[in-house]
Design an enzyme around this catalytic site. Structure first.
Site, PDB file in Angstrom:
ATOM      1  N   THR B  74      36.519  33.767  49.890  1.00  8.95           N
ATOM      2  CA  THR B  74      36.578  32.306  49.780  1.00  8.95           C
ATOM      3  C   THR B  74      37.156  31.704  51.056  1.00  8.95           C
ATOM      4  O   THR B  74      36.603  30.750  51.613  1.00  8.95           O
ATOM      5  CB  THR B  74      37.423  31.891  48.555  1.00  8.95           C
ATOM      6  OG1 THR B  74      36.699  32.260  47.378  1.00  8.95           O
ATOM      7  CG2 THR B  74      37.674  30.392  48.531  1.00  8.95           C
ATOM      8  N   ALA B 202      37.394  42.750  50.110  1.00  5.01           N
ATOM      9  CA  ALA B 202      37.664  44.153  49.776  1.00  5.01           C
ATOM     10  C   ALA B 202      37.500  44.452  48.286  1.00  5.01           C
ATOM     11  O   ALA B 202      37.036  45.519  47.910  1.00  5.01           O
ATOM     12  CB  ALA B 202      39.081  44.523  50.214  1.00  5.01           C
ATOM     13  N   CYS B 327      30.557  28.015  27.200  1.00 13.23           N
ATOM     14  CA  CYS B 327      30.981  27.314  25.999  1.00 13.23           C
ATOM     15  C   CYS B 327      32.434  26.876  26.119  1.00 13.23           C
ATOM     16  O   CYS B 327      32.860  25.937  25.471  1.00 13.23           O
ATOM     17  CB  CYS B 327      30.812  28.228  24.800  1.00 13.23           C
ATOM     18  SG  CYS B 327      30.951  27.410  23.229  1.00 13.23           S
TER      19      CYS B 327
END
Lengths: 137, 403
Positions: B74, B202, B327
């Protein structure tokens, strides 16, 4: 997210799974939800001449909480009059099954299914339809 | 065989014991700061990091100087996209990406849109692959970056990165790929594939969590990114912050094991995956999602029509898998990746992702097949939609009470 024991119990051993004859005059059917929302509940009641619910069946497409909510609803419906059954509130289901906030909509759907089944029966038998609450989910 | 069985290796993988072993000394006696240049503790830590850098570089065919260690994929995605946007502002402000990218890419692009970037989100075809002609048509003089993931995390589809990078370069843009699911699983070579920037981590290849890589090309062309983390000037000024030495050492070891074992592992896993998929496809109304030729060896994404994914997972209680159903989320929106393939919402809600891994055994796969079949049958018995389907009711003609 962990499920409560009661949800797991209803999910694993669902009560009153099945189908009643939707064309019978003594049967009320409620079909609520939508496949694209990931929840569809079909709840059916068999009602005698005194307006007492003698049997209830369900089938549900949805998550474990949705299945448990409808299973529980069928248990609660049996033996109630159609007027008494209207008093079943979604928050009673939330409490009984210990549903977390993200699953409250499952209980709302079950309440809608109950009311919708009662209405189907009422209309079939010349009674005035009760006003359904606006969908709040 | 121990229960539950872990089949969610696209979410994360267990640490390989050999990786743990390599890491352990760096928590205790080799605890030094790799940036301490004036004593042995620092040198030992730096040596560990340098060796890891070589191990990582070997796996993806680059040089050690092109490896920037981050906290994960990220962060690497953020650094690549924001860093290129800032660095190449004079050249243009247009970025091209794809609707099926990971949120780390999509939300970074959305963030840049607020700052003035123009972003094109390419649609994918029904099999999950992008249309190269559409990409070419979207390229402009202002395009500075094309960001397309290598292998998709939900369906495992592998994009034609080679052709994509060629198109990007033809228009003078850089090509970046989020290769989190691909590196270590299939051969990835930054030169053969024409990759300018590449993010991976990793913990998807049997290494530890909390450490990742941004590969930044240094030659033909020399790529630069503006740092998003300022401080001590680590990682050639592109990513400040004391290096996570044990994590980096673990990442290096994980890369080395992948490089040596990838070929046999991929063969074994794709055979197991195919067995799983073929058996589950025997169930009526089950559909495999995504292209089945161009995909990662260890992923299967299958929709079981007329049952809901989360409910299904509850019945598969001895299996750890994931579902495209949502959901639990407030929006009740199913997987945007599956929707991008043109799947209807109900099929997206009915999907299960099976992610096999290094430690998955055939016995476990056999168990998973049986457990899944039982669960699907159990839920179809409860499903009003299944009953209607069996009665020949056209579900699309029913007026549902939308909510």
């Amino acid at each position: 997210m962990a499920y409560s024991e009661k949800v797991i119990d209803h999910y694993t051993n669902p009560r009153n799974v099945g189908t009643l004859n939707k064309d019978s005059k003594t049967v009320g059917t409620g079909l609520v939800g939508a496949p694209e929302c990931g929840d569809v509940m079909r709840l059916q009641i068999e009602v005698d001449e005194n307006h007492m619910i003698t049997d209830a069946k369900f089938k549900t497409f949805g998550c474990g909480s949705a299945i448990a909510s409808s299973s529980l609803a069928t248990e609660w419906l049996k033996g109630k009059s159609i007027d008494e059954a209207l008093s079943i509130d979604n928050m009673d289901i939330v409490e009984e099954l210990a549903l977390p906030p993200v699953k409250i909509h499952c209980s709302v759907l079950a309440e809608d299914a109950i009311k919708s089944a009662i209405n189907d029966y009422r209309v079939k038998n010349g009674l005035e339809a009760i006003e359904l609450p606006k969908s709040h989910h | 065989m121990e229960l539950p069985i872990y089949l969610d290796n696209n979410a994360t993988t267990p640490l390989d014991p050999r990786v743990l072993e390599a890491m352990l000394p760096y928590f205790t006696n080799k605890f030094g700061n790799a940036a301490s240049r004036n004593h042995a503790f620092g040198w030992v830590a730096e040596e560990g990091v340098d060796y890891a850098r070589e191990q990582v570089a070997k796996l993806i065919g680059c040089t050690e100087k092109e490896i920037i260690f981050t906290s994960g994929a990220t962060e690497a995605d953020n650094l690549a996209i924001k860093g290129v946007y800032e660095m190449y502002q004079d050249k243009g402000n247009h970025i091209i990406t794809v609707t099926t990218e990971h949120k780390a890419v999509l939300d970074t692009c959305k963030h840049l849109e607020k700052l003035g970037a123009e972003v094109t989100y390419l649609q994918v075809k029904a099999d999950g692959l992008i249309d190269l002609k559409e990409l070419e048509a979207a390229m402009t003089e202002k395009t500075i970056l094309v960001s397309v993931m290598y292998g998709n995390n939900e369906i495992g589809v592998i994009q034609p990165v080679n052709e994509i990078s060629a198109i990007a370069h033809k228009f003078g843009a850089l090509f970046m790929t989020d290769a989190t699911q691909a590196v270590g699983k299939i051969p990835v070579d930054v030169n053969a594939d024409g990759i300018d920037l590449m993010a991976f981590t990793a913990h998807k290849m049997y290494g530890p969590k909390g450490v990742g890589v941004l590969y930044v090309r240094r030659k033909n062309p020399r790529v630069k990114v503006t740092a998003q983390m300022d401080g001590g000037g680590h990682e050639r000024g592109m990513r400040s912050g004391t290096l996570n030495v044990p994590g980096i050492v673990g990442l290096g070891k994980a890369c080395e094991i992948c490089r040596l074992e990838m070929e046999s592992e991929a063969k074994r896993l794709s055979a197991l995956r195919d067995k799983l998929e073929k058996s589950l496809n025997e169930l009526e109304e089950s559909y495999v999602n995504g292209n089945v030729q161009h995909r990662l060896p260890h992923v299967a994404n299958i929709s079981f029509k007329y049952v809901e994914g989360e409910g299904l997972m509850m019945a598969m209680k001895d299996l750890a898998v994931s579902s495209g159903s949502a959901c639990t989320s407030a929006s009740l929106e199913p997987s945007y990746v599956l929707k991008s393939l043109g799947l209807s919402d109900d099929l997206a809600h009915s999907s299960i992702r099976f992610g096999l891994g290094r430690f998955t055994t055939e016995e476990e796969v056999d168990y998973a097949i049986q457990n899944t079949k039982n669960a699907v049958n159990h839920l179809r018995n409860l499903s009003p939609l299944w009953e209607m389907f069996k009665e020949g009711v056209d579900l699309s003609k029913i007026e549902w009470t939308a909510h």
